[in-house]
Write a protein that holds these residues in place. Structure first.
Motif, PDB file in Angstrom:
ATOM      1  N   ILE A  84       8.967  63.160  86.840  1.00 28.28           N
ATOM      2  CA  ILE A  84      10.078  63.712  87.613  1.00 28.28           C
ATOM      3  C   ILE A  84      10.922  64.542  86.660  1.00 28.28           C
ATOM      4  CG2 ILE A  84      12.150  63.181  88.943  1.00 28.28           C
ATOM      5  CD1 ILE A  84      10.823  60.526  89.746  1.00 28.28           C
ATOM      6  N   ASP A  85      11.027  65.829  86.944  1.00 28.44           N
ATOM      7  CA  ASP A  85      11.805  66.756  86.115  1.00 28.44           C
ATOM      8  C   ASP A  85      12.971  67.241  86.970  1.00 28.44           C
ATOM      9  OD1 ASP A  85      12.841  68.688  84.477  1.00 28.44           O
ATOM     10  OD2 ASP A  85      11.002  69.854  84.287  1.00 28.44           O
ATOM     11  N   GLN A  86      14.104  66.558  86.848  1.00 27.31           N
ATOM     12  CA  GLN A  86      15.260  66.869  87.674  1.00 27.31           C
ATOM     13  C   GLN A  86      16.163  67.830  86.903  1.00 27.31           C
ATOM     14  OE1 GLN A  86      18.841  66.631  88.310  1.00 27.31           O
ATOM     15  NE2 GLN A  86      17.896  67.832  89.968  1.00 27.31           N
ATOM     16  N   GLY A  87      16.144  69.104  87.297  1.00 32.17           N
ATOM     17  CA  GLY A  87      16.848  70.141  86.564  1.00 32.17           C
ATOM     18  C   GLY A  87      18.141  70.567  87.213  1.00 32.17           C
ATOM     19  N   THR A  88      18.738  71.611  86.656  1.00 29.60           N
ATOM     20  CA  THR A  88      20.051  72.063  87.099  1.00 29.60           C
ATOM     21  C   THR A  88      19.997  72.772  88.443  1.00 29.60           C
ATOM     22  OG1 THR A  88      20.651  72.351  84.774  1.00 29.60           O
ATOM     23  CG2 THR A  88      22.088  73.370  86.400  1.00 29.60           C
ATOM     24  N   THR A  89      18.941  73.516  88.690  1.00 30.88           N
ATOM     25  CA  THR A  89      18.859  74.270  89.939  1.00 30.88           C
ATOM     26  C   THR A  89      17.742  73.798  90.855  1.00 30.88           C
ATOM     27  OG1 THR A  89      17.451  75.944  88.886  1.00 30.88           O
ATOM     28  CG2 THR A  89      19.832  76.331  88.873  1.00 30.88           C
ATOM     29  N   SER A  90      16.853  72.953  90.345  1.00 28.68           N
ATOM     30  CA  SER A  90      15.746  72.481  91.177  1.00 28.68           C
ATOM     31  C   SER A  90      15.219  71.154  90.645  1.00 28.68           C
ATOM     32  CB  SER A  90      14.606  73.509  91.212  1.00 28.68           C
ATOM     33  OG  SER A  90      13.990  73.609  89.937  1.00 28.68           O
ATOM     34  N   SER A  91      14.472  70.483  91.495  1.00 27.20           N
ATOM     35  CA  SER A  91      13.754  69.277  91.095  1.00 27.20           C
ATOM     36  C   SER A  91      12.263  69.569  91.183  1.00 27.20           C
ATOM     37  CB  SER A  91      14.102  68.098  92.016  1.00 27.20           C
ATOM     38  OG  SER A  91      15.467  67.772  91.918  1.00 27.20           O
ATOM     39  N   ARG A  92      11.529  69.055  90.184  1.00 25.00           N
ATOM     40  CA  ARG A  92      10.079  69.232  90.179  1.00 25.00           C
ATOM     41  C   ARG A  92       9.422  67.883  89.959  1.00 25.00           C
ATOM     42  NH1 ARG A  92       8.096  73.257  85.851  1.00 25.00           N
ATOM     43  NH2 ARG A  92       9.652  72.124  84.629  1.00 25.00           N
ATOM     44  N   ALA A  93       8.254  67.747  90.514  1.00 27.56           N
ATOM     45  CA  ALA A  93       7.427  66.578  90.257  1.00 27.56           C
ATOM     46  C   ALA A  93       6.038  67.076  89.880  1.00 27.56           C
ATOM     47  CB  ALA A  93       7.351  65.680  91.484  1.00 27.56           C
ATOM     48  N   ILE A  94       5.504  66.543  88.800  1.00 29.40           N
ATOM     49  CA  ILE A  94       4.191  66.944  88.314  1.00 29.40           C
ATOM     50  C   ILE A  94       3.358  65.690  88.088  1.00 29.40           C
ATOM     51  CG2 ILE A  94       2.908  68.159  86.515  1.00 29.40           C
ATOM     52  CD1 ILE A  94       5.351  69.827  85.951  1.00 29.40           C
ATOM     53  N   VAL A  95       2.150  65.695  88.612  1.00 26.84           N
ATOM     54  CA  VAL A  95       1.211  64.601  88.370  1.00 26.84           C
ATOM     55  C   VAL A  95       0.289  65.012  87.228  1.00 26.84           C
ATOM     56  CG1 VAL A  95      -0.665  63.204  89.321  1.00 26.84           C
ATOM     57  CG2 VAL A  95       1.313  63.795  90.757  1.00 26.84           C
ATOM     58  N   PHE A  96       0.237  64.184  86.184  1.00 22.52           N
ATOM     59  CA  PHE A  96      -0.643  64.398  85.030  1.00 22.52           C
ATOM     60  C   PHE A  96      -1.781  63.387  85.070  1.00 22.52           C
ATOM     61  CE2 PHE A  96       3.340  66.252  83.713  1.00 22.52           C
ATOM     62  CZ  PHE A  96       2.988  67.339  82.922  1.00 22.52           C
ATOM     63  N   ASP A  97      -2.973  63.847  84.682  1.00 24.31           N
ATOM     64  CA  ASP A  97      -4.109  62.925  84.668  1.00 24.31           C
ATOM     65  C   ASP A  97      -4.164  62.171  83.340  1.00 24.31           C
ATOM     66  OD1 ASP A  97      -5.291  64.597  82.755  1.00 24.31           O
ATOM     67  OD2 ASP A  97      -6.709  65.507  84.149  1.00 24.31           O
ATOM     68  N   GLY A  98      -5.232  61.434  83.149  1.00 25.95           N
ATOM     69  CA  GLY A  98      -5.364  60.605  81.963  1.00 25.95           C
ATOM     70  C   GLY A  98      -5.513  61.377  80.677  1.00 25.95           C
ATOM     71  N   LEU A  99      -5.783  62.681  80.778  1.00 26.57           N
ATOM     72  CA  LEU A  99      -5.870  63.542  79.599  1.00 26.57           C
ATOM     73  C   LEU A  99      -4.623  64.402  79.441  1.00 26.57           C
ATOM     74  CD1 LEU A  99      -9.599  64.680  79.965  1.00 26.57           C
ATOM     75  CD2 LEU A  99      -8.680  62.833  78.548  1.00 26.57           C
ATOM     76  N   LEU A 100      -3.578  64.068  80.194  1.00 26.19           N
ATOM     77  CA  LEU A 100      -2.297  64.785  80.173  1.00 26.19           C
ATOM     78  C   LEU A 100      -2.415  66.230  80.653  1.00 26.19           C
ATOM     79  CD1 LEU A 100      -0.384  63.467  77.025  1.00 26.19           C
ATOM     80  CD2 LEU A 100       0.415  63.447  79.389  1.00 26.19           C
ATOM     81  N   ALA A 101      -3.340  66.463  81.561  1.00 24.75           N
ATOM     82  CA  ALA A 101      -3.453  67.767  82.199  1.00 24.75           C
ATOM     83  C   ALA A 101      -2.740  67.706  83.555  1.00 24.75           C
ATOM     84  CB  ALA A 101      -4.914  68.144  82.408  1.00 24.75           C
ATOM     85  N   PRO A 102      -1.911  68.701  83.877  1.00 23.31           N
ATOM     86  CA  PRO A 102      -1.233  68.699  85.178  1.00 23.31           C
ATOM     87  C   PRO A 102      -2.224  68.970  86.301  1.00 23.31           C
ATOM     88  CG  PRO A 102      -0.726  70.713  83.963  1.00 23.31           C
ATOM     89  CD  PRO A 102      -1.512  69.844  83.030  1.00 23.31           C
ATOM     90  N   VAL A 103      -2.182  68.155  87.346  1.00 14.39           N
ATOM     91  CA  VAL A 103      -3.118  68.318  88.465  1.00 14.39           C
ATOM     92  C   VAL A 103      -2.404  68.618  89.778  1.00 14.39           C
ATOM     93  CG1 VAL A 103      -4.867  66.849  87.388  1.00 14.39           C
ATOM     94  CG2 VAL A 103      -3.180  65.816  88.928  1.00 14.39           C
ATOM     95  N   ALA A 104      -1.095  68.431  89.832  1.00 13.58           N
ATOM     96  CA  ALA A 104      -0.342  68.728  91.052  1.00 13.58           C
ATOM     97  C   ALA A 104       1.111  68.968  90.690  1.00 13.58           C
ATOM     98  CB  ALA A 104      -0.449  67.580  92.056  1.00 13.58           C
ATOM     99  N   VAL A 105       1.713  69.981  91.333  1.00 12.61           N
ATOM    100  CA  VAL A 105       3.103  70.342  91.065  1.00 12.61           C
ATOM    101  C   VAL A 105       3.805  70.630  92.378  1.00 12.61           C
ATOM    102  CG1 VAL A 105       4.674  71.921  89.884  1.00 12.61           C
ATOM    103  CG2 VAL A 105       2.453  71.406  88.871  1.00 12.61           C
ATOM    104  N   CYS A 106       5.024  70.111  92.507  1.00 11.24           N
ATOM    105  CA  CYS A 106       5.845  70.435  93.672  1.00 11.24           C
ATOM    106  C   CYS A 106       7.273  70.657  93.192  1.00 11.24           C
ATOM    107  CB  CYS A 106       5.793  69.299  94.696  1.00 11.24           C
ATOM    108  SG  CYS A 106       6.611  69.691  96.269  1.00 11.24           S
ATOM    109  N   GLN A 107       7.904  71.702  93.666  1.00 13.36           N
ATOM    110  CA  GLN A 107       9.246  72.064  93.210  1.00 13.36           C
ATOM    111  C   GLN A 107      10.111  72.425  94.398  1.00 13.36           C
ATOM    112  OE1 GLN A 107       9.376  74.784  89.948  1.00 13.36           O
ATOM    113  NE2 GLN A 107      11.533  75.253  90.147  1.00 13.36           N
ATOM    114  N   GLN A 108      11.400  72.079  94.295  1.00 14.64           N
ATOM    115  CA  GLN A 108      12.338  72.385  95.379  1.00 14.64           C
ATOM    116  C   GLN A 108      13.712  72.667  94.798  1.00 14.64           C
ATOM    117  OE1 GLN A 108      14.344  69.570  98.635  1.00 14.64           O
ATOM    118  NE2 GLN A 108      12.175  69.896  99.039  1.00 14.64           N
ATOM    119  N   GLU A 109      14.292  73.784  95.184  1.00 13.37           N
ATOM    120  CA  GLU A 109      15.653  74.093  94.772  1.00 13.37           C
ATOM    121  C   GLU A 109      16.641  73.318  95.639  1.00 13.37           C
ATOM    122  OE1 GLU A 109      16.353  78.274  94.790  1.00 13.37           O
ATOM    123  OE2 GLU A 109      14.947  78.680  93.147  1.00 13.37           O
ATOM    124  N   PHE A 110      17.862  73.170  95.121  1.00  9.97           N
ATOM    125  CA  PHE A 110      18.928  72.548  95.898  1.00  9.97           C
ATOM    126  C   PHE A 110      20.213  73.329  95.654  1.00  9.97           C
ATOM    127  CE2 PHE A 110      18.480  70.301  91.884  1.00  9.97           C
ATOM    128  CZ  PHE A 110      19.767  70.311  91.376  1.00  9.97           C
TER     129      PHE A 110
END
Length: 500
Positions: free
Chosen positions: A7-33
């Protein structure tokens, strides 16, 4: 294969990234608020909007990832932003006051005039500036007498955004933060590793409001299944810039990273040595494992990527950030336009919250190309300010600094996509600038912290060896040209700071 949700909760948006067992990103979702600006210099967020954006992005990323096992959650967050909520109901008492907010400038000046800053620096490593959490919390408590009464009765809790999210995700079972976020509050003694009674007294903050402080890789309770469809342990937490330091594998003393987002934040790992800056840099905790903190010198620039946004939204001379490269390359080399982007004051090493931006060297022929070049150069110049200060602090006569040939800046953040800006940075620093293959280093750091504690990922050394370079930018500008440009910048800064 087990996965980790960052969970990457930032100043202008929140993002969630799923990493696999090798630390490779496999899914990303982002939303501004929404950003809330009640008056000049004030910046607020609605805590419920943050919470909703986090839930929706986490659910979206998990859905994208498909039928995978999520074994751990790591949280990284905008630092210094203050949330106060009811211990029983979880309802916030009002909007969150954001790290950018300057409403406590006058109070900070009062404390400095009373001679409080030296003790603050000794205990917390920070300066008396509205940037940090403590004076924001004091403002919330003093502005509404009912809030003060409820806090002193033990009915209210305080936290930075990580604490608020942990409390909500665990259904109120855990009120905690990590050492890096605690070290940004003005309330935490970075040497003793605890909340500081003198700082609590100075800012009149009840200790009952405070979260427990834990390592960056530790148990933070379990996210309830009702939130994300499965019960998931929370095992990693760090403030965004410290998470990026971990994500850049800056585990060795002398390693340096700089993140270019809205602002710019450079951290130099100083190991077990909490270096006291002679150049108004911050002494902060880079990360903490097994109860032992690793310290850093930090320099904060308030406007980096935001200067490109200003070209787009304020001046309307570009439609997208990518256009700045062609404009900068087309700029008239005979013009020496200098932009000091002090739109919200200046951070390190100047720390002047009241000065405002300025432009120097304008001619009748100055146009969009020269302004774009000046904007990109301003980021390089500001970074050199930090770089010079860090070299002075770290390589002073009392300690041996890193060898000159080992001085490499690892960069991340959205602005690093600009090759022109990164080359200008290398030229001004007279040092190599390394851009990693994975630029989502903040989320990556949070994921590694969580996965490491959960037993999914290996040691810090193994993680360091997996760090991969995308491109190295080597300096090509002559020393004479570099220093002449930097002298022009310093003259412009001096005039900006002295302006009425």
């Amino acid at each position: 294969m087990s996965h980790v949700l960052a969970i990457d909760q930032g100043t202008t948006s929140s993002r969630a990234i799923v990493f696999d067992g090798l630390l490779a990103p496999v899914a990303v979702c982002q939303q501004e608020f929404p950003q809330i600006f009640p008056r000049s210099g004030w910046v607020e967020h609605e805590p419920e909007a943050i919470w909703t954006s986090v839930l929706q992005t986490c659910r979206g990323a998990i859905e994208q990832a498909g039928d995978v096992e999520i074994s751990a959650i790591g949280i990284t967050n905008q630092r210094e932003t203050v949330v106060v909520w009811d211990r029983a109901t979880g309802e916030p008492v009002g909007n969150a006051i954001v790290w950018q907010d300057r409403r406590t400038s006058a109070f900070c000046r009062e404390l400095r005039a009373a001679g409080a800053e030296a003790d603050v620096v000794d205990r917390t490593g920070l300066l008396l500036d509205p940037y940090f959490s403590g004076t924001k919390l004091r403002w919330l408590l003093d502005t509404d007498s009912s809030v003060r009464r409820r806090a002193e009765a033990g009915d209210l809790l305080f936290g930075t955004v990580d604490s608020f999210l942990i409390w909500r995700l665990t259904g109120g079972a855990v009120h905690a933060t990590d050492a890096t976020n605690a070290s940004r509050t003005l309330l935490y003694n970075i040497h003793d590793g605890c909340w500081d009674s003198s700082m609590l007294a100075l800012l009149d903050v009840p200790s009952s409001m405070l979260p427990s402080v834990r390592d960056c890789a530790a148990d933070y309770g379990v996210c309830l299944a009702e939130h994300l469809g499965q019960a998931i342990p929370i095992t990693g937490v760090a403030g965004d810039q410290q998470a990026a330091t971990v994500g850049q594998a800056c585990f060795r003393p002398g390693m340096l990273k700089s993140t270019y987002g809205t602002g710019c934040f450079a951290l130099l790992n100083t190991g077990a040595d909490a270096v006291r800056s002679g150049n108004r840099l911050l002494t902060t905790i880079a990360f903490q494992f097994d109860g032992r903190p690793t310290f850093a010198l930090e320099g904060s620039i308030f406007v980096a990527g935001a200067v490109v946004q200003w070209l787009r939204d304020g001046l309307g001379i570009i439609r997208s950030p990518e256009e700045t490269r062609a404009l900068a390359e087309a700029a008239d080399p005979g013009q020496e336009v200098t932009l000091v982007p002090a739109f919200t004051g200046m951070g390190a090493p100047y720390w002047d919250p009241d000065c405002r931006g300025s432009l120097f060297g304008l001619t009748r022929n100055t146009g969009p190309a020269e302004l774009a070049k000046a904007a990109l150069e301003s980021v390089a110049f500001q970074t050199r300010d930090l770089f010079e200060a860090m070299k002075s602090d770290w390589s002073g006569p009392a300690r041996a600094g890193p060898e000159e040939e080992d001085t490499v800046l690892r960069v991340d953040g959205g602005m690093t996509a600009s090759d022109w800006a990164m080359q200008a940075l290398a030229d001004q620093l007279a040092a190599p600038v390394d851009r990693p293959r994975i630029t989502e280093t903040t989320a990556l750091g949070a994921a590694w912290l969580a996965g490491h504690h959960a037993g999914l990922y290996g040691s810090a050394l193994a993680f360091s060896e997996s760090w991969a370079l995308d491109r190295r930018f080597e300096p090509v500008l002559s020393e004479a040209d570099r220093d002449r440009a930097y002298t022009r910048w310093r003259n412009a800064v001096e005039r900006t700071l002295s302006a009425p």
